[in-house]
Motif scaffolding. Structure first.
Motif, PDB file in Angstrom:
ATOM      1  N   ASN A 142       0.817  -1.209   0.000  1.00 41.66           N
ATOM      2  CA  ASN A 142       0.000   0.000   0.000  1.00 41.66           C
ATOM      3  C   ASN A 142       0.859   1.272   0.000  1.00 41.66           C
ATOM      4  OD1 ASN A 142      -2.466   1.348  -0.108  1.00 41.66           O
ATOM      5  ND2 ASN A 142      -2.581   1.528   2.116  1.00 41.66           N
ATOM      6  N   VAL A 143       1.853   1.276  -0.901  1.00 43.86           N
ATOM      7  CA  VAL A 143       2.729   2.436  -1.079  1.00 43.86           C
ATOM      8  C   VAL A 143       2.846   2.719  -2.572  1.00 43.86           C
ATOM      9  CG1 VAL A 143       4.060   1.983   1.041  1.00 43.86           C
ATOM     10  CG2 VAL A 143       4.851   1.044  -1.143  1.00 43.86           C
ATOM     11  N   PRO A 144       3.266   3.933  -2.943  1.00 44.78           N
ATOM     12  CA  PRO A 144       3.464   4.231  -4.365  1.00 44.78           C
ATOM     13  C   PRO A 144       4.602   3.387  -4.952  1.00 44.78           C
ATOM     14  CG  PRO A 144       3.408   6.250  -3.061  1.00 44.78           C
ATOM     15  CD  PRO A 144       3.448   5.111  -2.095  1.00 44.78           C
ATOM     16  N   ILE A 145       4.546   3.150  -6.246  1.00 41.21           N
ATOM     17  CA  ILE A 145       5.565   2.333  -6.903  1.00 41.21           C
ATOM     18  C   ILE A 145       6.954   2.988  -6.777  1.00 41.21           C
ATOM     19  CG2 ILE A 145       5.336   3.284  -9.233  1.00 41.21           C
ATOM     20  CD1 ILE A 145       5.474   0.298 -10.204  1.00 41.21           C
ATOM     21  N   GLY A 146       7.005   4.297  -6.754  1.00 44.52           N
ATOM     22  CA  GLY A 146       8.281   4.994  -6.566  1.00 44.52           C
ATOM     23  C   GLY A 146       8.909   4.687  -5.212  1.00 44.52           C
ATOM     24  N   THR A 147       8.078   4.522  -4.204  1.00 45.37           N
ATOM     25  CA  THR A 147       8.568   4.156  -2.874  1.00 45.37           C
ATOM     26  C   THR A 147       9.153   2.750  -2.905  1.00 45.37           C
ATOM     27  OG1 THR A 147       6.937   5.597  -1.837  1.00 45.37           O
ATOM     28  CG2 THR A 147       7.894   3.865  -0.453  1.00 45.37           C
ATOM     29  N   VAL A 148       8.504   1.853  -3.617  1.00 44.88           N
ATOM     30  CA  VAL A 148       9.023   0.493  -3.767  1.00 44.88           C
ATOM     31  C   VAL A 148      10.388   0.536  -4.434  1.00 44.88           C
ATOM     32  CG1 VAL A 148       8.694  -1.693  -5.003  1.00 44.88           C
ATOM     33  CG2 VAL A 148       6.780  -0.645  -3.792  1.00 44.88           C
ATOM     34  N   MET A 149      10.499   1.291  -5.504  1.00 41.31           N
ATOM     35  CA  MET A 149      11.764   1.386  -6.230  1.00 41.31           C
ATOM     36  C   MET A 149      12.858   1.989  -5.354  1.00 41.31           C
ATOM     37  SD  MET A 149      10.026   2.510  -9.848  1.00 41.31           S
ATOM     38  CE  MET A 149      11.518   3.007 -10.636  1.00 41.31           C
ATOM     39  N   SER A 150      12.523   3.009  -4.597  1.00 41.73           N
ATOM     40  CA  SER A 150      13.483   3.651  -3.709  1.00 41.73           C
ATOM     41  C   SER A 150      13.943   2.697  -2.609  1.00 41.73           C
ATOM     42  CB  SER A 150      12.850   4.905  -3.097  1.00 41.73           C
ATOM     43  OG  SER A 150      13.697   5.473  -2.139  1.00 41.73           O
ATOM     44  N   ARG A 151      13.001   2.015  -1.974  1.00 45.81           N
ATOM     45  CA  ARG A 151      13.351   1.072  -0.903  1.00 45.81           C
ATOM     46  C   ARG A 151      14.201  -0.078  -1.438  1.00 45.81           C
ATOM     47  NH1 ARG A 151       7.562   0.620   2.379  1.00 45.81           N
ATOM     48  NH2 ARG A 151       7.585   2.771   3.162  1.00 45.81           N
ATOM     49  N   LEU A 152      13.855  -0.554  -2.619  1.00 46.20           N
ATOM     50  CA  LEU A 152      14.619  -1.641  -3.218  1.00 46.20           C
ATOM     51  C   LEU A 152      16.039  -1.181  -3.542  1.00 46.20           C
ATOM     52  CD1 LEU A 152      14.609  -4.560  -4.225  1.00 46.20           C
ATOM     53  CD2 LEU A 152      13.803  -3.703  -6.433  1.00 46.20           C
ATOM     54  N   SER A 153      16.164   0.016  -4.074  1.00 45.12           N
ATOM     55  CA  SER A 153      17.483   0.562  -4.388  1.00 45.12           C
ATOM     56  C   SER A 153      18.334   0.700  -3.130  1.00 45.12           C
ATOM     57  CB  SER A 153      17.328   1.926  -5.076  1.00 45.12           C
ATOM     58  OG  SER A 153      18.586   2.513  -5.276  1.00 45.12           O
ATOM     59  N   ARG A 154      17.750   1.250  -2.065  1.00 41.25           N
ATOM     60  CA  ARG A 154      18.483   1.396  -0.803  1.00 41.25           C
ATOM     61  C   ARG A 154      18.842   0.033  -0.215  1.00 41.25           C
ATOM     62  NH1 ARG A 154      14.501   5.462   0.393  1.00 41.25           N
ATOM     63  NH2 ARG A 154      13.606   4.026   1.896  1.00 41.25           N
ATOM     64  N   ALA A 155      17.926  -0.917  -0.323  1.00 40.24           N
ATOM     65  CA  ALA A 155      18.198  -2.264   0.195  1.00 40.24           C
ATOM     66  C   ALA A 155      19.352  -2.907  -0.561  1.00 40.24           C
ATOM     67  CB  ALA A 155      16.943  -3.135   0.084  1.00 40.24           C
ATOM     68  N   ARG A 156      19.337  -2.800  -1.874  1.00 39.12           N
ATOM     69  CA  ARG A 156      20.426  -3.372  -2.681  1.00 39.12           C
ATOM     70  C   ARG A 156      21.753  -2.699  -2.360  1.00 39.12           C
ATOM     71  NH1 ARG A 156      17.011  -3.725  -8.323  1.00 39.12           N
ATOM     72  NH2 ARG A 156      16.125  -5.792  -7.956  1.00 39.12           N
ATOM     73  N   GLN A 157      21.708  -1.394  -2.184  1.00 39.07           N
ATOM     74  CA  GLN A 157      22.925  -0.647  -1.849  1.00 39.07           C
ATOM     75  C   GLN A 157      23.463  -1.095  -0.483  1.00 39.07           C
ATOM     76  OE1 GLN A 157      22.382   3.576  -1.694  1.00 39.07           O
ATOM     77  NE2 GLN A 157      24.564   3.984  -1.577  1.00 39.07           N
ATOM     78  N   THR A 158      22.586  -1.232   0.482  1.00 36.79           N
ATOM     79  CA  THR A 158      22.996  -1.671   1.822  1.00 36.79           C
ATOM     80  C   THR A 158      23.584  -3.068   1.778  1.00 36.79           C
ATOM     81  OG1 THR A 158      21.285  -0.303   2.845  1.00 36.79           O
ATOM     82  CG2 THR A 158      22.172  -2.097   4.185  1.00 36.79           C
ATOM     83  N   ILE A 159      22.949  -3.962   1.055  1.00 42.54           N
ATOM     84  CA  ILE A 159      23.454  -5.333   0.943  1.00 42.54           C
ATOM     85  C   ILE A 159      24.806  -5.329   0.239  1.00 42.54           C
ATOM     86  CG2 ILE A 159      23.075  -7.572  -0.162  1.00 42.54           C
ATOM     87  CD1 ILE A 159      20.085  -7.208   0.493  1.00 42.54           C
ATOM     88  N   GLY A 160      24.919  -4.547  -0.832  1.00 38.40           N
ATOM     89  CA  GLY A 160      26.190  -4.468  -1.560  1.00 38.40           C
ATOM     90  C   GLY A 160      27.317  -3.941  -0.680  1.00 38.40           C
TER      91      GLY A 160
END
Length: 167
Positions: A142-160
């Motif tokens: 229940n969030v905008p698709i841009g929020t999903v993309m942002s969270r995914l990007s930050r998650a990938r960056q953190t994991i990397g």
């Protein structure tokens, strides 16, 4: 979809719902309770499932919402959660993993995902592990698709960063 279809579909969904709940909650008992509460809630509200919505996506949404409600209730009750204990998590094995190297890498990746903040972890679990699209994930959370993309990007960056720093 009729109200009789969901009860017949739920058993096949349970392994994926339980794996998602386990990774969200980080606790076997919480995950079991969460899936049970989500299934009851879904059966009580089966008439709210829209024909264009995939039942599995709807169930993921209910599991996630139920978990967020539980976290909020715990905060209100001033209950602190138990300290994270790596030895308590029981990962659901990926059947496609075959070699010892792949098993080790899978465990490292799951460990890195489990250390993410709640919002990023939910997005990563739905997209990377459950194969949901950005749009489906946005609807589930229940969030905008841009929020999903942002969270995914930050998650990938953190994991990397975790892998390059040797965590």
């Amino acid at each position: 979809m009729s109200s009789t279809d969901l009860p017949n579909m739920l058993p096949a969904m349970l392994p994926r719902l339980w794996a998602f709940a386990l990774r969200l909650t980080r606790d076997r008992h919480d995950a079991e309770d969460l899936v049970q509460r989500a299934c009851v809630r879904a059966l009580e509200r089966v008439d709210q499932l829209q024909p264009e919505t995939a039942p599995l996506s709807w169930m993921f949404s209910i599991v996630h919402t139920t978990w967020i409600n539980e976290l909020q209730a715990r905060n209100v009750r001033d209950r602190s959660s138990a300290e994270w204990d790596e030895s308590r998590i029981q990962n659901v094995p990926d059947q496609s993993v075959r070699t010892p190297e792949e098993v080790l890498m899978s465990r490292q990746i799951i460990g890195a995902v489990m250390r993410l903040p709640e919002a990023q972890r939910a997005v990563m679990l739905l997209i990377a592990l459950e194969g949901m699209s950005y749009a489906e994930t946005a609807e589930i959370l229940n969030v905008p698709i841009g929020t999903v993309m942002s969270r995914l990007s930050r998650a990938r960056q953190t994991i990397g960063e975790g892998f390059t720093s040797g965590r």
